[in-house]
Structures are given as structure tokens and as C-alpha cells.
Design a protein around this motif. Sequence first.
Motif, short mmCIF file in Angstrom:
data_model
loop_
_atom_site.label_atom_id
_atom_site.label_comp_id
_atom_site.label_asym_id
_atom_site.label_seq_id
_atom_site.Cartn_x
_atom_site.Cartn_y
_atom_site.Cartn_z
N ARG A 62 0.83 -1.20 0.00
CA ARG A 62 0.00 0.00 0.00
C ARG A 62 0.86 1.25 0.00
O ARG A 62 0.61 2.21 -0.74
N ARG A 63 1.92 1.25 0.84
CA ARG A 63 2.78 2.43 0.93
C ARG A 63 3.55 2.65 -0.38
O ARG A 63 3.76 3.79 -0.80
N ARG B 242 1.23 4.13 -3.04
CA ARG B 242 0.94 5.54 -2.78
C ARG B 242 2.14 6.43 -3.10
O ARG B 242 2.01 7.51 -3.67
N ARG B 243 3.34 5.95 -2.77
CA ARG B 243 4.55 6.76 -2.97
C ARG B 243 4.83 6.99 -4.46
O ARG B 243 5.21 8.08 -4.87
N HIS C 136 -5.34 8.87 9.03
CA HIS C 136 -3.94 8.42 9.05
C HIS C 136 -3.58 7.75 10.38
O HIS C 136 -2.74 6.85 10.42
N ASP D 260 -1.79 -0.78 10.45
CA ASP D 260 -0.53 -1.31 9.90
C ASP D 260 0.24 -2.10 10.95
O ASP D 260 0.74 -3.21 10.69
#
Length: 255
Positions: free
Chosen positions: A122-123, A126-127, A229, A236
Motif C-alpha cells: 500500500r505504501r 501511494r509513494r 492516518h 498497519d
Amino acid sequence: MSILSGFADISLAQLLLVAGVALFAAVIGGLAGYGTGALMPLVLVPMVGAEPVVPIIAISAIFTNLSRTAAYLRYADRRRALIVILAAALTTALGAYGYTRLTNAGAALVIGAMLISSVPLRRLARRHDVKIGDTGLAAGAIGYGVVVGGTSGSGVILLSLLMAAGLEGAAVIATDAVISVVTSVIKISVFGLAGVVTAQVLAFALLIGAVALPGTFFAKAFVERMPVHIHTAILDIAVIAGGVVMISAALRQLL
């Protein structure tokens, strides 16, 4: 087959824990688009083992995603939902069939690995802010079908695909919910034919689904007030820790 018999060996405290986590996961899912498939294995696996977990979550997901669809329906992108459903239908069935062939330890390894990998996936998505068209969405959906059919906690992959296809905010959550209802029906059909839908599976699925229904509407009511967030960070940590515990337990059974 008595559904109540599925709770025969489960204490009241354990049932309350499952209900509490289901409500929390539904609220998180209504805010972030995923949560139930990632959080519920952490509480279900110690109680019932790894094998029934994906069927339980597949059935409960019908309730969760129907309520999410009702809450966000006007935001759904029907064209992109249809693209994913058509591309992922066959591979979802194949993934579900593959899951029915796993042992308890094998199931725990698959679920644990998916949970741990979902966070960096996921990270990463997004990045890099990857963008895809309809062809890329369909190609990604084929691979997604295999994963969603045989694991729990794979919702982050679908969310990443939809965002890469250009959807944002409530449109992502709504479109994800529509797709997830259909993939859950496919999985349940395969699990039913394979004989893995037991009284215990139905009992837990109905409990989670019933408790999760109000959670989606709570999330909608607070979606503009709650810091997503923070919930995502907590999720997470819990997902990675649970994945590690599951894989460790599975390796102990194999060694």
C-alpha cells in the motif's frame, strides 16, 4: 446443520472480542476502504484455526460490503467495477479452490504472508503514484483475483488498482465495495462446493456481518472528522504483528 452449534466451544468473552473487533474493523473499513480482512484473522485464527478464516470473512464480507455499497452507492464507478469483476471472476474461483487444498499450517502461512506484505504494498503504491488505464486495470484485476480468492487482507491491492485507475475518496470505497460483493459470492460458491462452509463458519460469519453493519454508517457519519492516518497507522502495526505471529505458529507446526 445448526448455526448455533458453531459456537459450542467458544466462550462468551471470545464472542464479545470477535464482535468488538468486527465493529472496529467495519468503522476502519468505512473510513479507509479496508480493515475487516486484515484485522479479523488476528482474533479468529487463535480461536478456530487458519483454515476456516477465509470462508468466514468471505461470507461476512457480503454483509459488510452491501452496507458499504448502500452508504456510498452514488459514488460508485460502475464501468470500472464491471472491468474488474469480469477480469477477476475466473482467477478468484481458482484462488479459492487453491485455498481449499491447503492444510491449517499452509493456510496460516498464506494469510500471514499476505497481511505482512499488504502494508509495504500500500505504501509503495501511494509513494509512486502509479497511473493505469482500463487495460492495465483489467490486467491487474486478473492477478488480484488469484490473491483475493485464496487469502484474507488483500483489499489493499484492489484499492491500489482503483486509485491508480484514477478514482479518489468515496468513489474508491464505493467501487471497492461493489466489486467485493461479487468476489465474495464467487468465493463462497467455491467454498460451498468444496464442503468447507460448516456451522462454525456460518455462525462466525453471521456474527461479524451483523455487528459490522452499523460500523459502516458510523464511519460515514464521522468520515470528515476522524483522522484516517492515525487509524491506518494502528492498523498497519496490528496487521504486521498478527502476520508475524501467524507465520511463527505455522512454522512451529511444520518443524
